[in-house]
Motif scaffolding. Sequence first.
Motif, PDB file in Angstrom:
ATOM      1  N   LEU A 263       0.857  -1.176   0.000  1.00 15.82           N
ATOM      2  CA  LEU A 263       0.000   0.000   0.000  1.00 15.82           C
ATOM      3  C   LEU A 263       0.894   1.226   0.000  1.00 15.82           C
ATOM      4  O   LEU A 263       1.760   1.368   0.865  1.00 15.82           O
ATOM      5  N   GLU A 264       0.696   2.092  -0.982  1.00 14.94           N
ATOM      6  CA  GLU A 264       1.460   3.330  -1.058  1.00 14.94           C
ATOM      7  C   GLU A 264       0.525   4.476  -0.676  1.00 14.94           C
ATOM      8  O   GLU A 264      -0.515   4.664  -1.286  1.00 14.94           O
ATOM      9  N   VAL A 265       0.910   5.196   0.371  1.00 15.22           N
ATOM     10  CA  VAL A 265       0.098   6.304   0.874  1.00 15.22           C
ATOM     11  C   VAL A 265       0.870   7.602   0.676  1.00 15.22           C
ATOM     12  O   VAL A 265       1.984   7.753   1.176  1.00 15.22           O
ATOM     13  N   THR A 266       0.248   8.527  -0.047  1.00 19.76           N
ATOM     14  CA  THR A 266       0.814   9.855  -0.216  1.00 19.76           C
ATOM     15  C   THR A 266       0.017  10.792   0.681  1.00 19.76           C
ATOM     16  O   THR A 266      -1.210  10.815   0.632  1.00 19.76           O
ATOM     17  N   PHE A 267       0.727  11.527   1.513  1.00 17.32           N
ATOM     18  CA  PHE A 267       0.097  12.465   2.428  1.00 17.32           C
ATOM     19  C   PHE A 267       0.082  13.854   1.803  1.00 17.32           C
ATOM     20  O   PHE A 267       0.865  14.150   0.903  1.00 17.32           O
ATOM     21  N   ASN A 268      -0.782  14.722   2.323  1.00 15.06           N
ATOM     22  CA  ASN A 268      -0.905  16.052   1.727  1.00 15.06           C
ATOM     23  C   ASN A 268       0.289  16.958   2.029  1.00 15.06           C
ATOM     24  O   ASN A 268       0.381  18.048   1.490  1.00 15.06           O
ATOM     25  N   ASN A 269       1.222  16.507   2.853  1.00 13.84           N
ATOM     26  CA  ASN A 269       2.459  17.269   3.057  1.00 13.84           C
ATOM     27  C   ASN A 269       3.539  16.877   2.045  1.00 13.84           C
ATOM     28  O   ASN A 269       4.663  17.349   2.102  1.00 13.84           O
ATOM     29  N   GLY A 270       3.189  15.968   1.126  1.00 15.89           N
ATOM     30  CA  GLY A 270       4.109  15.567   0.071  1.00 15.89           C
ATOM     31  C   GLY A 270       4.881  14.291   0.337  1.00 15.89           C
ATOM     32  O   GLY A 270       5.509  13.749  -0.572  1.00 15.89           O
TER      33      GLY A 270
END
Length: 151
Positions: A96-103
Amino acid sequence: MKRINEYKKLFNVEKEIDLKELKTSYRNLVKEWHPDKFQETDELHAEAEMRSKQIIDGYHFLVSIAPATKAANLEEYNITLATAAIADLQHKGNVLEVTFNNGSTYEYFGVNKALFTKLLQADRQFRFAKRNIFTSFLYRKSKKDMEMQPA
């Protein structure tokens, strides 16, 4: 998990990853499989190049999941979990690859399709992920994320 086991086998890592031993093993493997040593035939040279790339990729991967690396980056990880929201999710195989809104982007290993489906269907995805994924699965800062950061 298959990838982790393959790389551990390649570097002869039994249990916990020790960075000093890993570095020694890496250097020995690079010396053994350096493409310049295999100039006799194009076939051998191509195989050595492939093995060399595999060794380099494996080394960087194992360093990224080593306990020492995780400990060094734990504060940054905790800040991300405390202050950022999920911007994007991608699931391939059991990763699972999770991109957060902080980059920042993290990969979580061993997340099966059923758990990913539950995450997508959750009313509060971040809360579900924090309780069931972020603290339960082996993770690393994504290579993609590292490439995007300035030097």
